[in-house]
Design an enzyme around this catalytic site. Structure first.
Site, PDB file in Angstrom:
ATOM      1  N   ILE A  51       0.758  -1.129  -0.052  1.00  0.00           N
ATOM      2  CA  ILE A  51       0.169   0.040   0.109  1.00  0.00           C
ATOM      3  C   ILE A  51       0.954   1.254   0.009  1.00  0.00           C
ATOM      4  CG2 ILE A  51      -0.119  -0.194   2.521  1.00  0.00           C
ATOM      5  CD1 ILE A  51      -2.844   1.207   2.396  1.00  0.00           C
ATOM      6  N   SER A  52       0.696   1.961  -0.758  1.00  0.00           N
ATOM      7  CA  SER A  52       1.440   3.259  -0.930  1.00  0.00           C
ATOM      8  C   SER A  52       1.747   4.252   0.121  1.00  0.00           C
ATOM      9  CB  SER A  52       1.264   4.046  -1.990  1.00  0.00           C
ATOM     10  OG  SER A  52       1.148   3.533  -3.297  1.00  0.00           O
ATOM     11  N   GLN A  53       2.776   4.982   0.414  1.00  0.00           N
ATOM     12  CA  GLN A  53       3.034   6.000   1.481  1.00  0.00           C
ATOM     13  C   GLN A  53       1.669   6.780   1.336  1.00  0.00           C
ATOM     14  OE1 GLN A  53       6.378   8.285   0.356  1.00  0.00           O
ATOM     15  NE2 GLN A  53       6.528   9.115   2.330  1.00  0.00           N
TER      16      GLN A  53
END
Ligand code: SAH
Length: 202
Positions: A51-53
């Site tokens: 899951i992206s930053q």
């Protein structure tokens, strides 16, 4: 999270900020990582994916200048988090995930959270989602070695695409692509590190 990671770094769009405050990020990460959900970093979601930053999600949301009546295509559903953030702002989000297990998980998660304007498909996003296009904006969250031509085709005139391009497992360039009167304009925004854009065997 929103004050220190997102507003402090220059995100200003009120719709993006409101969406980042609303989506329960802890519900998009594995149970054992829930306590880390609001940290300033990407997190593993299984199957070698992340899951992206939070900041990157906000950045990619703001840059497409999302509007209420937009129809947006996302490639790389992953946890469904980026789709959920977009869904608070725009009319409809179409999102494609290549890994079946992640597709099943995020479809259920988004359904449980009552996101009825997100449509998830299990396929190779290289081909976009032709029947639902053209799109006002396209957000690609896996690093491609080149911009898939079908995605350019499915972008509306005046539309924007954000996509990380470069070698897998290296740093990539986050590109903003704009289509205007049939012409394509590309801008390098920053260096990023995304998981690779993979291809289905054909
Ligand atoms: N947007 C996601 C981030 C997911 S990471 C989130 O908010 O959680 C990138 C995702 O892209 C991974 O789940 C990976 O399986 C998927 N992916 C990689 N190549 C793809 C392709 N060709 N088509 C669709 N999804 C792809």
């Amino acid at each position: 999270m929103v004050n220190s990671q997102i507003k402090a770094r220059g995100i200003q769009d009120p719709f993006t900020i409101a969406a980042m405050r609303t989506v329960p990020r802890h519900k998009f990460v594995p149970k054992n990582l829930m306590v880390d959900a609001y940290l300033d970093s990407p997190l593993p979601i299984g199957y070698g994916q992340t899951i992206s930053q939070p900041y990157i999600v906000a950045f990619m949301t703001e840059i497409i200048k999302p509007k209420k009546d937009f129809k947006v295509l996302e490639i790389g559903t992953g946890s469904g988090y980026q789709a959920a953030v977009l869904a608070h702002i725009v009319d409809k989000v179409y999102t494609v995930e290549i890994i079946e297990a992640l597709y099943i998980q995020s479809k259920k998660r988004l359904n449980d959270l009552n996101y009825d304007n997100i449509f998830v498909k299990n396929a190779d996003g290289y081909h976009g989602w032709k029947e639902k296009g053209p799109f006002d904006a396209i957000v690609v969250t896996a690093a491609a070695e080149f911009v898939p031509p079908p995605l350019i085709k499915q972008l509306k005139d005046g539309g924007k695409m954000i996509i990380p391009v470069g070698k897998p497992f290296a740093t990539q360039q986050l590109l903003l692509i704009e289509k205007k009167e049939g012409k394509i304009k590309t801008k390098n925004l920053m260096f990023v590190r995304f998981v690779p854009f993979t291809r289905a065997k054909e």
